[in-house]
Design a protein around this motif. Structure first.
Motif, short mmCIF file in Angstrom:
data_model
loop_
_atom_site.label_atom_id
_atom_site.label_comp_id
_atom_site.label_asym_id
_atom_site.label_seq_id
_atom_site.Cartn_x
_atom_site.Cartn_y
_atom_site.Cartn_z
N LYS A 35 -85.69 51.60 -65.39
CA LYS A 35 -86.39 52.88 -65.53
C LYS A 35 -87.89 52.70 -65.83
O LYS A 35 -88.63 53.67 -65.81
CB LYS A 35 -85.75 53.71 -66.64
CG LYS A 35 -84.29 54.07 -66.43
CD LYS A 35 -84.11 55.12 -65.38
CE LYS A 35 -84.53 56.44 -65.93
NZ LYS A 35 -84.40 57.53 -65.00
N ARG A 36 -88.32 51.47 -66.11
CA ARG A 36 -89.73 51.24 -66.45
C ARG A 36 -90.62 51.40 -65.21
O ARG A 36 -90.21 51.09 -64.10
CB ARG A 36 -89.92 49.83 -67.01
CG ARG A 36 -89.20 49.60 -68.31
CD ARG A 36 -89.38 48.19 -68.78
NE ARG A 36 -88.93 47.27 -67.75
CZ ARG A 36 -89.11 45.97 -67.77
NH1 ARG A 36 -89.73 45.42 -68.76
NH2 ARG A 36 -88.67 45.20 -66.79
N ASN A 37 -91.84 51.85 -65.46
CA ASN A 37 -92.80 51.94 -64.36
C ASN A 37 -93.50 50.59 -64.18
O ASN A 37 -93.27 49.65 -64.95
CB ASN A 37 -93.80 53.08 -64.60
CG ASN A 37 -94.64 52.86 -65.83
OD1 ASN A 37 -95.03 51.74 -66.16
ND2 ASN A 37 -94.95 53.95 -66.53
N LEU A 38 -94.34 50.48 -63.15
CA LEU A 38 -94.99 49.22 -62.82
C LEU A 38 -95.83 48.69 -63.98
O LEU A 38 -95.79 47.50 -64.30
CB LEU A 38 -95.86 49.38 -61.57
CG LEU A 38 -96.60 48.12 -61.12
CD1 LEU A 38 -95.62 47.03 -60.74
CD2 LEU A 38 -97.53 48.45 -59.96
N GLY A 39 -96.57 49.56 -64.63
CA GLY A 39 -97.40 49.13 -65.76
C GLY A 39 -96.57 48.53 -66.89
O GLY A 39 -96.96 47.52 -67.49
N GLU A 40 -95.43 49.14 -67.19
CA GLU A 40 -94.55 48.62 -68.23
C GLU A 40 -93.93 47.29 -67.83
O GLU A 40 -93.74 46.41 -68.66
CB GLU A 40 -93.46 49.64 -68.56
CG GLU A 40 -94.00 50.89 -69.23
CD GLU A 40 -93.01 52.03 -69.29
OE1 GLU A 40 -92.06 52.06 -68.47
OE2 GLU A 40 -93.17 52.89 -70.17
N ARG A 41 -93.64 47.15 -66.54
CA ARG A 41 -93.08 45.88 -66.06
C ARG A 41 -94.09 44.75 -66.14
O ARG A 41 -93.73 43.61 -66.38
CB ARG A 41 -92.58 46.04 -64.62
CG ARG A 41 -91.34 46.88 -64.55
CD ARG A 41 -90.83 47.01 -63.14
NE ARG A 41 -89.69 47.92 -63.16
CZ ARG A 41 -89.15 48.43 -62.10
NH1 ARG A 41 -89.62 48.13 -60.92
NH2 ARG A 41 -88.13 49.25 -62.20
N ILE A 42 -95.35 45.07 -65.93
CA ILE A 42 -96.40 44.06 -66.03
C ILE A 42 -96.71 43.76 -67.50
O ILE A 42 -96.91 42.60 -67.88
CB ILE A 42 -97.67 44.53 -65.29
CG1 ILE A 42 -97.41 44.59 -63.78
CG2 ILE A 42 -98.85 43.62 -65.60
CD1 ILE A 42 -98.50 45.27 -62.99
N ALA A 43 -96.73 44.80 -68.32
CA ALA A 43 -97.12 44.64 -69.72
C ALA A 43 -96.16 43.75 -70.50
O ALA A 43 -96.60 42.99 -71.37
CB ALA A 43 -97.21 46.02 -70.39
N GLU A 44 -94.89 43.81 -70.20
CA GLU A 44 -93.92 43.03 -70.98
C GLU A 44 -94.17 41.53 -70.91
O GLU A 44 -94.31 40.88 -71.95
CB GLU A 44 -92.49 43.37 -70.56
CG GLU A 44 -91.46 42.63 -71.38
CD GLU A 44 -90.04 42.92 -70.95
OE1 GLU A 44 -89.14 42.32 -71.54
OE2 GLU A 44 -89.82 43.74 -70.03
N PRO A 45 -94.24 40.92 -69.71
CA PRO A 45 -94.49 39.47 -69.70
C PRO A 45 -95.87 39.08 -70.23
O PRO A 45 -96.02 38.02 -70.84
CB PRO A 45 -94.32 39.07 -68.23
CG PRO A 45 -94.39 40.33 -67.45
CD PRO A 45 -94.01 41.44 -68.36
N VAL A 46 -96.86 39.95 -70.01
CA VAL A 46 -98.20 39.65 -70.55
C VAL A 46 -98.14 39.63 -72.07
O VAL A 46 -98.64 38.70 -72.71
CB VAL A 46 -99.24 40.68 -70.05
CG1 VAL A 46 -100.56 40.54 -70.79
CG2 VAL A 46 -99.45 40.55 -68.54
N ALA A 47 -97.51 40.64 -72.67
CA ALA A 47 -97.40 40.71 -74.13
C ALA A 47 -96.57 39.54 -74.66
O ALA A 47 -96.90 38.97 -75.72
CB ALA A 47 -96.78 42.04 -74.55
N GLN A 48 -95.51 39.16 -73.94
CA GLN A 48 -94.70 38.02 -74.38
C GLN A 48 -95.52 36.73 -74.36
O GLN A 48 -95.45 35.93 -75.29
CB GLN A 48 -93.47 37.88 -73.51
CG GLN A 48 -92.41 38.92 -73.80
CD GLN A 48 -91.21 38.80 -72.86
OE1 GLN A 48 -91.22 38.05 -71.89
NE2 GLN A 48 -90.18 39.57 -73.15
#
Length: 177
Positions: A35-48
């Motif tokens: 259900k995540r949008n593209l920005g959320e999908r990108i943000a997760e690995p960057v934040a990790q």
């Protein structure tokens, strides 16, 4: 059926139940991730990645190299002291990283909120089931003549739980302090 066979069967049933529950949780997590949008999908690995020590070491090496290149004599300086371009790059990176981290935290907060609501719903259902079972046991005890009618705690437990009343009590207690 022997006692050992029943115990083995009960352990298998317990393992199967745990497996089904874990699988349900896994599917819920997958649904939430889809259900995540593209920005959320990108943000997760960057934040990790930014939350790892390797990120710190990479930056320390990069900054040390940048400063050394621009401070040592006999080298062409593309960003001489006070390293204005480095300051600009670090500032821009900080802006983007903080945005990625906030997006990731917001996603995690929504997931945690949904989990809490699910847990609350399950807790309420369990409480309703327990109250119903207690009423049935109490009725059976009365029929058998073993009931203790003078127990105020039993009377309180036989009442249906009202979450809004408990919530109000909690709010009142914490508002007073």
């Amino acid at each position: 059926m022997t006692a050992t066979h029943r115990e083995t069967r009960a352990r298998k049933e317990a393992r199967d139940l745990i497996h089904r529950n874990v699988d349900r949780i896994r599917r819920m997590e997958q649904w939430s991730k889809r259900k995540r949008n593209l920005g959320e999908r990108i943000a997760e690995p960057v934040a990790q990645f930014c939350g790892r020590m390797s990120f710190i070491w990479l930056h320390a090496a990069f900054f040390a190299g940048w400063i050394a290149w621009n401070a040592l004599p006999d080298l062409p300086h593309f960003d001489p002291y006070p390293f204005t371009f480095l300051t600009l790059c670090v500032s821009l990176e900080a802006i983007f990283l903080s945005a990625f981290i906030l997006i990731s935290q917001n996603q995690e907060m929504r997931l945690t909120e949904r989990r809490n609501l699910l847990e609350l719903q399950l807790d309420l259902l369990c409480e309703q089931e327990n109250t119903k079972m207690l009423k049935l046991i109490h009725a059976m005890a009365q029929k058998l003549g073993v009931s203790d009618e003078d127990d105020p705690e039993m009377a309180a437990l036989l009442e249906a739980v009202r979450p809004e009343t408990i919530g109000h009590e909690i709010e009142t207690a914490f508002a007073a302090h």
